[in-house]
Motif scaffolding. Structure first.
Motif, PDB file in Angstrom:
ATOM      1  N   ILE A 119       1.077  -1.200   0.073  1.00 31.96           N
ATOM      2  CA  ILE A 119       0.212  -0.229   0.139  1.00 31.96           C
ATOM      3  C   ILE A 119       0.048   1.393   0.431  1.00 31.96           C
ATOM      4  O   ILE A 119       1.730   1.320   0.441  1.00 31.96           O
ATOM      5  N   LEU A 120       0.681   1.870  -1.047  1.00 31.93           N
ATOM      6  CA  LEU A 120       1.351   3.202  -0.543  1.00 31.93           C
ATOM      7  C   LEU A 120      -0.430   4.341  -0.039  1.00 31.93           C
ATOM      8  O   LEU A 120      -1.050   4.849  -0.456  1.00 31.93           O
ATOM      9  N   GLY A 121       0.178   4.756   1.451  1.00 29.38           N
ATOM     10  CA  GLY A 121      -1.232   5.588   1.849  1.00 29.38           C
ATOM     11  C   GLY A 121      -0.826   7.067   1.443  1.00 29.38           C
ATOM     12  O   GLY A 121       0.412   7.552   0.865  1.00 29.38           O
ATOM     13  N   PRO A 122      -2.180   7.448   2.061  1.00 27.19           N
ATOM     14  CA  PRO A 122      -1.862   9.550   1.675  1.00 27.19           C
ATOM     15  C   PRO A 122      -0.101  10.237   1.516  1.00 27.19           C
ATOM     16  O   PRO A 122       0.044  10.958   0.923  1.00 27.19           O
ATOM     17  N   ARG A 123       0.055   9.728   3.172  1.00 29.13           N
ATOM     18  CA  ARG A 123       1.249  10.531   3.769  1.00 29.13           C
ATOM     19  C   ARG A 123       2.346   9.834   3.633  1.00 29.13           C
ATOM     20  O   ARG A 123       3.652  10.285   3.961  1.00 29.13           O
ATOM     21  N   ASP A 124       3.021   9.041   2.997  1.00 31.02           N
ATOM     22  CA  ASP A 124       3.791   8.228   2.717  1.00 31.02           C
ATOM     23  C   ASP A 124       5.158   8.858   2.260  1.00 31.02           C
ATOM     24  O   ASP A 124       6.187   8.702   2.742  1.00 31.02           O
ATOM     25  N   LEU A 125       4.344   9.470   1.432  1.00 25.81           N
ATOM     26  CA  LEU A 125       5.673  10.170   0.462  1.00 25.81           C
ATOM     27  C   LEU A 125       5.291  11.454   0.294  1.00 25.81           C
ATOM     28  O   LEU A 125       6.085  12.674  -0.048  1.00 25.81           O
ATOM     29  N   ALA A 148      -1.290   9.808  -2.033  1.00 21.70           N
ATOM     30  CA  ALA A 148       0.081   9.711  -2.304  1.00 21.70           C
ATOM     31  C   ALA A 148       1.449  10.549  -2.692  1.00 21.70           C
ATOM     32  O   ALA A 148       2.067  10.830  -2.358  1.00 21.70           O
ATOM     33  N   PHE A 149       0.836  10.748  -4.461  1.00 22.42           N
ATOM     34  CA  PHE A 149       1.802  11.695  -5.280  1.00 22.42           C
ATOM     35  C   PHE A 149       1.645  13.741  -5.171  1.00 22.42           C
ATOM     36  O   PHE A 149       2.173  14.001  -6.044  1.00 22.42           O
ATOM     37  N   ASP A 150       0.568  13.611  -4.091  1.00 21.41           N
ATOM     38  CA  ASP A 150       0.480  14.777  -3.672  1.00 21.41           C
ATOM     39  C   ASP A 150       1.322  16.173  -4.418  1.00 21.41           C
ATOM     40  O   ASP A 150       1.084  17.391  -4.895  1.00 21.41           O
ATOM     41  N   ASP A 151       2.588  15.726  -3.282  1.00 24.46           N
ATOM     42  CA  ASP A 151       3.638  16.801  -3.070  1.00 24.46           C
ATOM     43  C   ASP A 151       4.288  16.987  -4.579  1.00 24.46           C
ATOM     44  O   ASP A 151       5.357  17.917  -4.565  1.00 24.46           O
ATOM     45  N   PHE A 152       4.465  16.334  -5.562  1.00 28.41           N
ATOM     46  CA  PHE A 152       5.340  16.198  -6.383  1.00 28.41           C
ATOM     47  C   PHE A 152       4.120  16.295  -7.776  1.00 28.41           C
ATOM     48  O   PHE A 152       5.050  15.348  -8.678  1.00 28.41           O
ATOM     49  N   LEU A 153       3.128  16.392  -7.722  1.00 29.38           N
ATOM     50  CA  LEU A 153       2.689  16.847  -8.910  1.00 29.38           C
ATOM     51  C   LEU A 153       3.012  17.125 -10.500  1.00 29.38           C
ATOM     52  O   LEU A 153       3.229  16.260 -12.076  1.00 29.38           O
ATOM     53  N   LEU A 154       3.846  17.431 -10.199  1.00 29.10           N
ATOM     54  CA  LEU A 154       4.424  19.260 -10.807  1.00 29.10           C
ATOM     55  C   LEU A 154       5.299  19.085 -11.692  1.00 29.10           C
ATOM     56  O   LEU A 154       5.930  19.258 -12.229  1.00 29.10           O
ATOM     57  N   THR A 155       6.109  18.311 -10.204  1.00 29.19           N
ATOM     58  CA  THR A 155       7.722  18.125 -10.807  1.00 29.19           C
ATOM     59  C   THR A 155       8.410  16.640 -11.234  1.00 29.19           C
ATOM     60  O   THR A 155       8.593  16.283 -11.861  1.00 29.19           O
ATOM     61  N   LEU A 156       7.545  15.442 -11.028  1.00 26.29           N
ATOM     62  CA  LEU A 156       7.702  14.069 -11.121  1.00 26.29           C
ATOM     63  C   LEU A 156       7.802  14.067 -13.120  1.00 26.29           C
ATOM     64  O   LEU A 156       6.882  14.210 -13.114  1.00 26.29           O
ATOM     65  N   GLU A 157       8.496  13.088 -13.204  1.00 23.82           N
ATOM     66  CA  GLU A 157       8.714  13.166 -14.489  1.00 23.82           C
ATOM     67  C   GLU A 157       8.935  11.444 -15.133  1.00 23.82           C
ATOM     68  O   GLU A 157       8.830  11.593 -16.024  1.00 23.82           O
ATOM     69  N   ASP A 158       9.221  10.462 -14.311  1.00 25.79           N
ATOM     70  CA  ASP A 158       9.522   9.231 -14.415  1.00 25.79           C
ATOM     71  C   ASP A 158       8.390   8.494 -12.893  1.00 25.79           C
ATOM     72  O   ASP A 158       9.376   8.660 -12.357  1.00 25.79           O
ATOM     73  N   LEU A 159       7.640   8.202 -13.292  1.00 26.92           N
ATOM     74  CA  LEU A 159       7.315   7.246 -12.395  1.00 26.92           C
ATOM     75  C   LEU A 159       6.771   5.453 -12.869  1.00 26.92           C
ATOM     76  O   LEU A 159       6.624   5.605 -14.148  1.00 26.92           O
ATOM     77  N   ASP A 160       7.086   5.048 -11.985  1.00 30.15           N
ATOM     78  CA  ASP A 160       7.385   3.167 -12.196  1.00 30.15           C
ATOM     79  C   ASP A 160       6.951   2.389 -11.432  1.00 30.15           C
ATOM     80  O   ASP A 160       7.390   2.246 -10.207  1.00 30.15           O
ATOM     81  N   MET A 161       5.772   2.091 -11.965  1.00 30.32           N
ATOM     82  CA  MET A 161       4.820   1.197 -10.722  1.00 30.32           C
ATOM     83  C   MET A 161       4.804  -0.054 -11.387  1.00 30.32           C
ATOM     84  O   MET A 161       3.674  -0.908 -11.001  1.00 30.32           O
ATOM     85  N   SER A 162       5.528  -0.886 -12.312  1.00 33.41           N
ATOM     86  CA  SER A 162       5.435  -1.400 -13.221  1.00 33.41           C
ATOM     87  C   SER A 162       5.464  -2.765 -12.733  1.00 33.41           C
ATOM     88  O   SER A 162       6.226  -2.753 -11.243  1.00 33.41           O
ATOM     89  N   TYR A 163       5.152  -4.497 -12.232  1.00 31.75           N
ATOM     90  CA  TYR A 163       5.152  -5.276 -11.962  1.00 31.75           C
ATOM     91  C   TYR A 163       4.758  -5.599 -10.345  1.00 31.75           C
ATOM     92  O   TYR A 163       5.706  -5.502  -9.637  1.00 31.75           O
ATOM     93  N   ASN A 164       3.474  -4.970 -10.018  1.00 28.92           N
ATOM     94  CA  ASN A 164       2.718  -4.722  -8.935  1.00 28.92           C
ATOM     95  C   ASN A 164       1.441  -4.868  -9.520  1.00 28.92           C
ATOM     96  O   ASN A 164       1.648  -6.803 -10.105  1.00 28.92           O
ATOM     97  N   ASN A 165       0.395  -5.249  -8.421  1.00 29.53           N
ATOM     98  CA  ASN A 165      -0.700  -6.067  -8.213  1.00 29.53           C
ATOM     99  C   ASN A 165      -1.736  -5.080  -8.744  1.00 29.53           C
ATOM    100  O   ASN A 165      -2.791  -5.373  -7.656  1.00 29.53           O
ATOM    101  N   LEU A 166      -1.667  -3.651  -8.950  1.00 27.61           N
ATOM    102  CA  LEU A 166      -2.512  -2.873  -8.898  1.00 27.61           C
ATOM    103  C   LEU A 166      -3.462  -3.059  -9.956  1.00 27.61           C
ATOM    104  O   LEU A 166      -3.666  -3.145 -11.041  1.00 27.61           O
ATOM    105  N   ARG A 167      -5.467  -2.848  -9.451  1.00 23.24           N
ATOM    106  CA  ARG A 167      -6.200  -3.199 -10.514  1.00 23.24           C
ATOM    107  C   ARG A 167      -6.571  -1.680 -10.934  1.00 23.24           C
ATOM    108  O   ARG A 167      -6.937  -1.505 -11.814  1.00 23.24           O
ATOM    109  N   ARG A 168      -6.552  -0.403  -9.527  1.00 22.08           N
ATOM    110  CA  ARG A 168      -6.625   0.843 -10.435  1.00 22.08           C
ATOM    111  C   ARG A 168      -5.392   1.442  -9.796  1.00 22.08           C
ATOM    112  O   ARG A 168      -4.542   1.341  -8.716  1.00 22.08           O
ATOM    113  N   VAL A 169      -5.637   3.272 -10.720  1.00 18.30           N
ATOM    114  CA  VAL A 169      -3.979   3.661 -10.201  1.00 18.30           C
ATOM    115  C   VAL A 169      -4.827   4.708 -10.342  1.00 18.30           C
ATOM    116  O   VAL A 169      -6.315   5.374 -10.380  1.00 18.30           O
TER     117      VAL A 169
END
Ligand SMILES: *[C@@H]1O[C@H](CO)[C@@H](O)[C@H](O)[C@H]1NC(C)=O
Ligand SMILES: *[C@@H]1O[C@H](CO)[C@@H](O)[C@H](O)[C@H]1NC(C)=O
Ligand SMILES: *[C@@H]1O[C@H](CO)[C@@H](O)[C@H](O)[C@H]1NC(C)=O
Ligand SMILES: *[C@@H]1O[C@H](CO)[C@@H](O)[C@H](O)[C@H]1NC(C)=O
Length: 402
Positions: A119-125, A148-169
């Motif tokens: 799990i990535l919780g709302p304040r983990d990052l 979870a991503f709120d603090d870096f929505l505008l700076t993030l260039e590269d997001l890799d969440m491959s090979y997980n068990n996500l049904r939803r993102v």
């Protein structure tokens, strides 16, 4: 290898003229270098069970990959406001405590791949206000909080969440990642892409959705090429192979794009199964308009009783069913009524004004079909009224005709 590091350490020390005091701040077994005035703390593959507590807080690079760390939090990264690069790859981390990275305002790159996060919780990052690279592939993620991503929505260039068990993102946040360049969501269980999410990701150059559970893709400017190429995204690489695509009229828009270097195949309908998406002629991407196969015709219900109206439809794609009440309004869910997607309308406690003709409307991309259901509400005898026997008898006439 160790000798090499020792020599490097000693030569660095002698070159930079550091005192022995600085070395004592280096966690045991780790190697600390102060090159180009930037301190690196290198603790990869040292058998560590937790983040060493005596890491120099001025460190700019901290490598903790290939250890046995099970959780992070507390004071692990407190005051490391100059840290730019943090690597925690291939540990056994299953827990990130909220605010663990709260002081890492300079962090640009966070590697958490190859751990056991679920799990990535709302304040983990929270606190990573300059994050550009978030690498979190090969975990066991099932849930990522929308915040979870709120603090870096505008700076993030590269997001890799491959090979997980996500049904939803959290598409709600991904669609706001204005700097996003690469998005890897391959090898998950994702069955849905929200419509228009890529519309404002002008810098997106690479999207990998390989091996998920997508049956269809919503039309999006990113795919149709309606986004004029910008200096950033002249070449967009899209990968959708390994999804069980349902090749009906809803995917015609994709088929009409001039591509063909991809290897997508169709999973359904049966006659198109396993054929290459790009080899199937456009005319074969067809839909079937809805056909109502069964429905309640007439229903008599005693006032105050429950009324269940049913309507069944087939079609390709699967039709959505709405109910329209006798006063011509779409019936919404309320405390008294439930309109289920399988076509059942439940009125829990009927009142006299529910009486009338209801219309069941089945809609899909190819058209719509309607059917009418008569709901007869038998009024309760009024208190003191004389006709109670007649009404009571009517209860036994209450019948449902399917
Ligand atoms: C690294 O070396 C520079 C001088 O080259 C010095 O100013 C700085 O304090 C040192 N940093 C650390 C963390 O020791
Ligand atoms: C972090 O900085 C604060 C304020 O300078 C200090 O009181 C605290 O002890 C520091 N904590 C650690 C773990 O270095
Ligand atoms: C009403 O609620 C049910 C479940 O409680 C849901 O499946 C259905 O989609 C809702 N209907 C509408 C029209 O929102
Ligand atoms: C439709 O769905 C509702 C809620 O899931 C269920 O109570 C009802 O029995 C279903 N109706 C039919 C005909 O399957």
């Amino acid at each position: 290898k160790h000798l090499f590091f020792l020599l490097l350490l000693l030569s660095t020390l002698s070159l930079s003229g550091e005192t022995w005091g600085m070395v004592s701040a280096c966690p045991i077994h780790c190697v600390c270098r102060n090159l180009s005035e930037a301190l690196s703390t290198l603790c990869a593959d040292k058998g560590l069970l937790f983040v060493p507590q005596n890491v120099d807080r001025r460190t700019v690079e901290l490598r903790l990959a290939d250890n046995f760390i099970t959780e992070v939090g507390g004071i692990d990264f407190v005051n490391m406001s100059g840290l730019v690069d943090l690597t925690l790859s291939r540990n056994t981390i299953h827990l990130i405590r909220p605010m663990t990275f709260g002081d890492l305002e300079s962090l640009r790159s966070l590697h958490l791949d190859g751990n056991r996060l679920t799990i990535l919780g709302p304040r983990d990052l929270t606190g990573l206000v300059n994050l550009q690279h978030l690498i979190i592939n090969n975990n066991q993620l099932v849930k990522v909080s929308v915040q979870a991503f709120d603090d870096f929505l505008l700076t993030l260039e590269d997001l890799d969440m491959s090979y997980n068990n996500l049904r939803r993102v959290p598409w709600e946040s991904i669609q706001n990642m204005a700097s996003l360049h690469t998005l890897n969501l391959d090898h998950n269980l994702i069955d849905h892409i929200a419509e228009g999410v890529f519309g404002e990701l002008y810098k997106l150059a690479r999207l990998d959705m390989t091996s998920n559970r997508l049956r269809t893709l919503p039309p999006d400017p990113l795919f149709t090429g309606a986004i004029s190429p910008t200096p950033y995204n002249t070449i967009i690489s899209l990968n959708f192979g390994g999804n069980p695509l349902h090749c009906n009229c809803e995917l015609l828009w994709l088929r009409r794009l001039i591509r063909g270097d991809d290897m997508e195949t169709c999973a359904t309908p049966p006659h198109l199964a396993a054929r290459y998406f790009w080899s199937i002629p456009e005319e074969e991407f067809t839909c079937e308009p809805p056909l109502i196969t069964r429905h309640t015709h007439k229903l008599w219900v005693l006032e105050g009783q429950r009324a269940t109206l049913k309507c069944r439809a087939i079609g390709d794609p699967e039709p959505v069913i709405h109910w329209v009440s006798p006063d011509d309004r779409i019936v919404a869910n309320s405390s008294r009524t439930s309109s289920f997607s399988n076509g059942t309308l439940d009125i829990l406690v009927t009142v006299a004004r529910d009486d009338g003709a209801y219309t069941c409307i089945a809609i899909n991309a190819a058209g719509e079909a309607t059917a009418t259901v008569d709901l007869k509400i038998i009024p309760l005898p009024h208190r003191g009224g004389g006709d109670s026997i007649g009404s009571a008898a009517m209860v036994f006439l209450s019948a449902q005709i399917m």
